[in-house]
Design an enzyme around this catalytic site. Structure first.
Site, PDB file in Angstrom:
ATOM      1  N   LYS B  97       0.920  -1.149  -0.190  1.00  0.00           N
ATOM      2  CA  LYS B  97      -0.097   0.061   0.168  1.00  0.00           C
ATOM      3  C   LYS B  97       0.941   1.237   0.098  1.00  0.00           C
ATOM      4  O   LYS B  97       1.520   1.435   1.005  1.00  0.00           O
ATOM      5  CB  LYS B  97      -0.896   0.250   1.417  1.00  0.00           C
ATOM      6  CG  LYS B  97      -1.565   1.115   1.392  1.00  0.00           C
ATOM      7  CD  LYS B  97      -2.514   1.486   2.662  1.00  0.00           C
ATOM      8  CE  LYS B  97      -3.073   2.998   2.334  1.00  0.00           C
ATOM      9  NZ  LYS B  97      -3.898   3.208   3.799  1.00  0.00           N
ATOM     10  N   ALA B 184      -9.377   5.941   3.530  1.00  0.00           N
ATOM     11  CA  ALA B 184      -9.416   6.954   4.447  1.00  0.00           C
ATOM     12  C   ALA B 184     -10.300   7.945   4.543  1.00  0.00           C
ATOM     13  O   ALA B 184     -11.215   8.069   3.300  1.00  0.00           O
ATOM     14  CB  ALA B 184      -8.370   7.808   4.101  1.00  0.00           C
ATOM     15  N   GLY B 185     -10.964   8.352   5.769  1.00  0.00           N
ATOM     16  CA  GLY B 185     -12.148   9.183   5.940  1.00  0.00           C
ATOM     17  C   GLY B 185     -13.170   8.581   6.340  1.00  0.00           C
ATOM     18  O   GLY B 185     -14.115   9.216   6.690  1.00  0.00           O
ATOM     19  N   THR B 207      -9.079   3.502  11.518  1.00  0.00           N
ATOM     20  CA  THR B 207      -9.556   4.397  12.715  1.00  0.00           C
ATOM     21  C   THR B 207     -10.797   4.302  13.027  1.00  0.00           C
ATOM     22  O   THR B 207     -11.254   4.044  14.221  1.00  0.00           O
ATOM     23  CB  THR B 207      -9.219   5.786  12.260  1.00  0.00           C
ATOM     24  OG1 THR B 207      -7.843   5.755  11.984  1.00  0.00           O
ATOM     25  CG2 THR B 207      -9.286   6.551  13.590  1.00  0.00           C
TER      26      THR B 207
END
Lengths: 66, 251
Positions: B97, B184-185, B207
């Protein structure tokens, strides 16, 4: 002689190999890779690759991330 | 329904790729990974003496989850290439990645360095999964140099702001001939479902699960959301209408 190992200056015996430096760091037996002066040293070559005075050695492993 | 995700010829049943960062400990991480159903999970490469816990590799092996090393923390193409090569040596995988970020505050990808690194890694035999801006032009360029996926952000890493420019993601998925992974996000399950509805082939998140109040339950939510969003995409949603349209027959 001295080498910078993972950012810290370490005194090493003359003729020290990459394998000896890896052992010095306490690295686990697998999942580890080494860069000597910005170039990857394959595991099979650790024992036969000498670390020269003033070298920069990075010993890396996988951690939680991403 | 047989609907595998295929990246560089490798088949996955799960369309959820997870990260391992942010989990408070390995047992929390383990339960979250199992609940997510993931088959591919990222790890970072760090100096041995600063690493602290290195049990994550053993955990992934025990769970039979594929390891996807990242180049997190790299700011230049040269750093990212070396980190990928170290990861290949340490973890015996040519998958990476690719992350090359411009600064610590936004963690946004540096497109110049990213494209340079991607090209060099593809030439060196890597299967490159690049983390990129939600820029359709950049996505095309990454595909053109031989990346195995493109992985546009929904919003900056760790923000949980969801998909800020859904139209850009749709532009990327409409044109790409490699899998598009929303990376992401993601903040919550509806973000993951939206990514799939917009045509993404998979979602990568960390996350949103690892820092949720109940990571295991959120992992299960993400798994369901990805499945639901994928099904909805394949089913074909109804067009949006301005005025109501009765769904019961007239009297």
């Amino acid at each position: 002689m001295n080498a910078r190992v993972n950012g810290s200056l370490r005194e090493l015996p003359d003729g020290a190999t990459v394998a000896a430096v890896v052992e010095l760091t306490g690295a686990p037996s697998s999942g580890v890779a080494v860069a000597l002066d910005g170039t990857v040293v394959p595991r099979a070559a650790w024992a036969s690759t000498p670390v020269a005075d003033g070298s920069v050695v990075e010993v890396l492993t996988a951690v939680q991330g991403g | 329904m047989d609907d595998p995700l295929i990246i560089a010829g490798r088949e996955f049943r799960s369309r959820l790729i997870t990260g391992t960062g942010g989990a408070s400990n390995l047992s929390v991480l383990e339960r979250a990974l199992v609940a997510s159903g993931t088959e591919l999970t990222t790890v970072a490469m760090r100096r041995v003496d600063a690493a602290g816990n290195t049990g994550v590799l053993d955990l992934l092996r025990r769970l039979g989850i594929g390891v996807l090393p990242n180049t997190a923390g790299c700011r230049t193409a040269a750093e990212a290439v070396l980190t990928a090569q170290l990861a290949r040596e340490a973890l015996e995988t040519n998958w990476v990645k690719l992350e090359v970020v411009a600064d610590e505050r936004t963690l946004l990808p540096d497109p110049i360095e990213l494209l340079d690194a991607a090209e060099r890694l593809v030439d060196d035999g890597f299967v490159v999964l690049p983390y990129t801006n939600d820029d359709p032009v950049m996505a095309q360029k990454l595909e053109d140099v031989g990346c195995a996926t493109v992985m546009p952000l929904g919003s900056p890493i760790g923000t949980g702001l969801g998909i800020r420019n859904p139209h850009n993601i749709e532009l990327i998925t409409a044109r790409a001939s490699v899998p598009v992974v929303l990376d992401a996000g993601i903040g919550t399950a509806s973000d993951a479902a939206l990514a799939m509805e917009l045509g993404c082939s998979a979602v990568l998140l960390a996350t949103a699960v690892t820092r949720a109040q109940d990571p295991e339950r959120m992992a299960a939510a993400m798994r369901s959301a990805v499945d639901g969003g994928r099904l909805a995409r394949l089913a074909g949603r109804i067009p949006q209408r301005f005025w109501a349209q009765a769904s019961s027959p007239a009297l």
